[in-house]
Write a protein that holds these residues in place. Structure first.
Motif, PDB file in Angstrom:
ATOM      1  N   LEU A 274      14.211   4.094   4.256  1.00 27.01           N
ATOM      2  CA  LEU A 274      13.904   3.095   5.266  1.00 27.01           C
ATOM      3  C   LEU A 274      12.594   2.469   4.805  1.00 27.01           C
ATOM      4  O   LEU A 274      11.543   3.107   4.859  1.00 27.01           O
ATOM      5  N   GLY A 275      12.678   1.221   4.287  1.00 28.36           N
ATOM      6  CA  GLY A 275      11.524   0.646   3.609  1.00 28.36           C
ATOM      7  C   GLY A 275      11.072  -0.676   4.180  1.00 28.36           C
ATOM      8  O   GLY A 275      11.846  -1.421   4.787  1.00 28.36           O
ATOM      9  N   THR A 276       9.790  -0.954   3.970  1.00 29.84           N
ATOM     10  CA  THR A 276       9.198  -2.245   4.310  1.00 29.84           C
ATOM     11  C   THR A 276       8.639  -2.858   3.033  1.00 29.84           C
ATOM     12  O   THR A 276       7.963  -2.189   2.261  1.00 29.84           O
ATOM     13  N   ASN A 277       8.956  -4.116   2.813  1.00 26.77           N
ATOM     14  CA  ASN A 277       8.577  -4.865   1.613  1.00 26.77           C
ATOM     15  C   ASN A 277       7.402  -5.781   1.883  1.00 26.77           C
ATOM     16  O   ASN A 277       7.361  -6.444   2.929  1.00 26.77           O
ATOM     17  N   ARG A 278       6.482  -5.875   0.925  1.00 28.37           N
ATOM     18  CA  ARG A 278       5.461  -6.925   0.975  1.00 28.37           C
ATOM     19  C   ARG A 278       5.357  -7.575  -0.396  1.00 28.37           C
ATOM     20  O   ARG A 278       5.261  -6.880  -1.402  1.00 28.37           O
ATOM     21  N   HIS A 279       5.380  -8.899  -0.418  1.00 25.52           N
ATOM     22  CA  HIS A 279       5.110  -9.654  -1.639  1.00 25.52           C
ATOM     23  C   HIS A 279       3.817 -10.426  -1.398  1.00 25.52           C
ATOM     24  O   HIS A 279       3.737 -11.221  -0.446  1.00 25.52           O
ATOM     25  N   ILE A 280       2.817 -10.210  -2.242  1.00 17.20           N
ATOM     26  CA  ILE A 280       1.512 -10.839  -2.061  1.00 17.20           C
ATOM     27  C   ILE A 280       1.099 -11.514  -3.362  1.00 17.20           C
ATOM     28  O   ILE A 280       1.106 -10.886  -4.431  1.00 17.20           O
ATOM     29  N   LEU A 281       0.737 -12.802  -3.283  1.00 15.94           N
ATOM     30  CA  LEU A 281       0.266 -13.511  -4.461  1.00 15.94           C
ATOM     31  C   LEU A 281      -1.166 -13.113  -4.782  1.00 15.94           C
ATOM     32  O   LEU A 281      -1.939 -12.752  -3.889  1.00 15.94           O
ATOM     33  N   LYS A 282      -1.495 -13.148  -6.078  1.00 18.76           N
ATOM     34  CA  LYS A 282      -2.871 -12.920  -6.517  1.00 18.76           C
ATOM     35  C   LYS A 282      -3.195 -13.930  -7.610  1.00 18.76           C
ATOM     36  O   LYS A 282      -2.279 -14.586  -8.133  1.00 18.76           O
ATOM     37  N   PRO A 283      -4.465 -14.121  -7.954  1.00 19.23           N
ATOM     38  CA  PRO A 283      -4.823 -15.207  -8.871  1.00 19.23           C
ATOM     39  C   PRO A 283      -4.078 -15.173 -10.197  1.00 19.23           C
ATOM     40  O   PRO A 283      -3.800 -16.232 -10.774  1.00 19.23           O
ATOM     41  N   ASP A 284      -3.733 -13.982 -10.684  1.00 21.80           N
ATOM     42  CA  ASP A 284      -3.080 -13.886 -11.992  1.00 21.80           C
ATOM     43  C   ASP A 284      -1.660 -13.345 -11.887  1.00 21.80           C
ATOM     44  O   ASP A 284      -1.149 -12.738 -12.820  1.00 21.80           O
TER      45      ASP A 284
END
Length: 324
Positions: free
Chosen positions: A196-206
């Motif tokens: 049972l999972g939660t996803n996060r996609h986060i942008l970073k400078p590189d």
């Protein structure tokens, strides 16, 4: 499937120090005109050429007789290409481009599809079963679904969430979603049989980072699944020009017609059955994993005509998903 096994070994063996060289990506000079376009550009920003660092660790056991696994670190080289951009639908294909014994090994990896304000999302419903789940109107307003697919384009999991831009972060967070075991766990036949999972996609400078909070559960005894252990997975995508993506792009150019037909066949199976029943296999994800990947490689090598491979693939998918 030998290439997949080689790539898996390379991912395990790659030292974190080998990932140290990173190429920073320029930050956009102007902001998108509206929230929808801002979200779109955040999704498209995940395309590129990367060194990837995989960090997986089980943290807290919820059973007295279970000891969490030690942290597992690995890495590799991966390109992410835009399959299509239809405005409110975007598809991104991941392709591993690895060096082994002086030769380049290319393996089609996972795919992520994004849909704006989706009416349904394909979700994992337990062993061998995926279901088209309605998304209530109040939950889909301004939201994006992300559907993740295996190497052979068979389903893996799906979720819904919003992009947010608070505290200087461009981030998308999913609702909690059921997921089948990843290969690293499935091949061990552990006591748990789903996440049972939660996803996060986060942008970073590189580049960007994919963060998963997984509760590993067991439903083997029937009834409500029982929590076994919590796991964090942090996959960091750092932009890099330290390797050539050419072999990966060549493979994709040769096989994208085949894979487009395969995607259509999976979509047809899902629509016909309001989901899909498909046998899971530990080391390849699904029973169709080996034959479909082998057909694609045969097309890439010029050994099988694309039309013949597509006909075989459609038959394989129909047979694998027909209820018995």
């Amino acid at each position: 499937m030998r290439a997949i096994l080689i790539a898996a070994a390379l991912l395990t063996a790659t030292a974190p120090a080998a990932l140290a060289q990173q190429a920073a990506a320029p930050v956009a000079a102007t902001a998108p005109a509206n929230a929808f376009e801002r979200d779109r550009q955040s999704i498209l920003a995940q395309a590129g050429q990367y060194r990837v660092h995989f960090d997986m660790r089980e943290n807290v056991s919820f059973r007295a007789d279970y000891d969490p696994l030690e942290e597992k670190l690995s890495g590799g080289s991966e390109i992410v290409r835009v399959v299509y951009d239809k405005g409110d639908k975007i598809s991104l294909q991941h392709i591993l481009v690895m060096e082994h014994g002086g030769q380049t090994v290319v393996v089609k990896h996972w795919r992520q599809d994004w849909t704006y304000q989706p009416e349904t999302v394909l979700t994992y419903a337990g062993p061998n079963q995926w279901t088209l789940t309605p998304v209530p109107a109040d939950q889909r307003a301004g939201a994006w679904s992300q559907t993740v697919w295996q190497t052979d384009d068979s389903p893996r999991y799906g979720g819904v969430g919003h992009w947010t831009y608070d505290n200087g972060l461009s981030a998308w967070t999913s609702n909690p979603t059921w997921r089948p075991l990843a290969r690293r766990d499935a091949v061990r036949n552990p006591v748990y049989d789903r996440y049972l999972g939660t996803n996060r996609h986060i942008l970073k400078p590189d580049g960007w980072v994919h963060i998963q909070d997984n509760m590993k559960m067991s439903g083997k005894a029937g009834g409500e699944p029982i929590a076994i252990v919590q796991e964090d997975v942090i996959n960091t995508y750092d932009r890099s020009t330290s390797y050539s993506p050419q072999a990966g792009d060549d493979y994709w150019a040769k096989t994208q017609g085949f894979w487009a037909a395969v995607r259509d066949a999976w979509d047809a199976a899902v629509a016909a059955h309001n989901g899909v029943h498909l046998e899971e296999v530990g080391d390849t994800g699904s029973v169709t994993g080996t034959p479909l990947m082998d057909l694609a490689q045969s097309v890439a090598d010029g050994k099988t005509a694309e039309s013949a491979a597509i006909a075989q693939a459609r038959t394989l998918i129909e047979q694998a998903t027909t209820p018995r």
